[in-house]
Design an enzyme around this catalytic site. Structure first.
Site: not given
Ligand code: UDP
Length: 143
Positions: A11, A51, A114, A117, A128
């Site tokens: 990211k 997304y 974070n 992805h 994807e």
């Molecule tokens: N995210 C966020 N706030 C939250 C949860 C998720 O900004 O409370 C963002 C974060 O960048 C995350 C992405 O949304 O990686 C997709 O969320 P998901 O729950 O699918 O998490 P991942 O699979 O990436 O761990």
């Protein structure tokens, strides 16, 4: 064990921290092969499309804004149990909860920014991967 493919995105926060190579090393050390890769600065439309499953979540707008702040590095990883193995390397969504030594523990800033992805299922990985790569852009190893 099943050979799988998964979609990985480094990211904008991690690209800005100049740790593409450090993250690639972790993939390679875990036995995951990079079989396609491209850098791209996502437009809002492209990030929203990627997304789309999160469209109703409260963080959707902020997430799309973050994902368009700078270029991302997008790759297809292939290997035994690639989807789960990659998720293990990434660590929990919230870096404060990510296990020590994971990519997010070491490189993420917060739950939104974070670092990486990774697809969460083989089925989603196929969708994807197709979102970002044409079949002819994927280069499985021949030696
Ligand atoms: N995210 C966020 N706030 C939250 C949860 C998720 O900004 O409370 C963002 C974060 O960048 C995350 C992405 O949304 O990686 C997709 O969320 P998901 O729950 O699918 O998490 P991942 O699979 O990436 O761990």
């Amino acid at each position: 064990m099943a050979t799988e493919r998964t979609l990985s995105i480094i990211k904008p926060d991690a690209v800005a921290k100049n740790v593409i190579g450090a993250i690639y090393s972790r993939f390679e050390q875990a036995g995951l092969k990079i079989i396609a890769a491209r850098m791209e600065h996502l437009t809002r439309e492209r990030a929203e499309g990627f997304y789309a499953v999160h469209r109703e979540r409260p963080f959707f707008k902020d997430l799309v804004a973050f994902m368009t702040t700078g270029p991302v590095m997008i790759q297809v990883l292939e290997g035994d149990n690639a989807v789960a193995r990659h998720r293990e390397l990434m660590g929990a969504t919230d870096p404060a909860k990510a296990a020590p030594g994971t990519i997010r523990a070491d490189f993420a800033s917060n739950i939104e920014e974070n670092a990486v992805h990774g697809s969460d299922s083989v089925e989603n990985a196929a969708t994807e991967i197709a979102y970002f790569f044409e079949p002819g852009q994927i280069c499985p190893r021949t030696r």
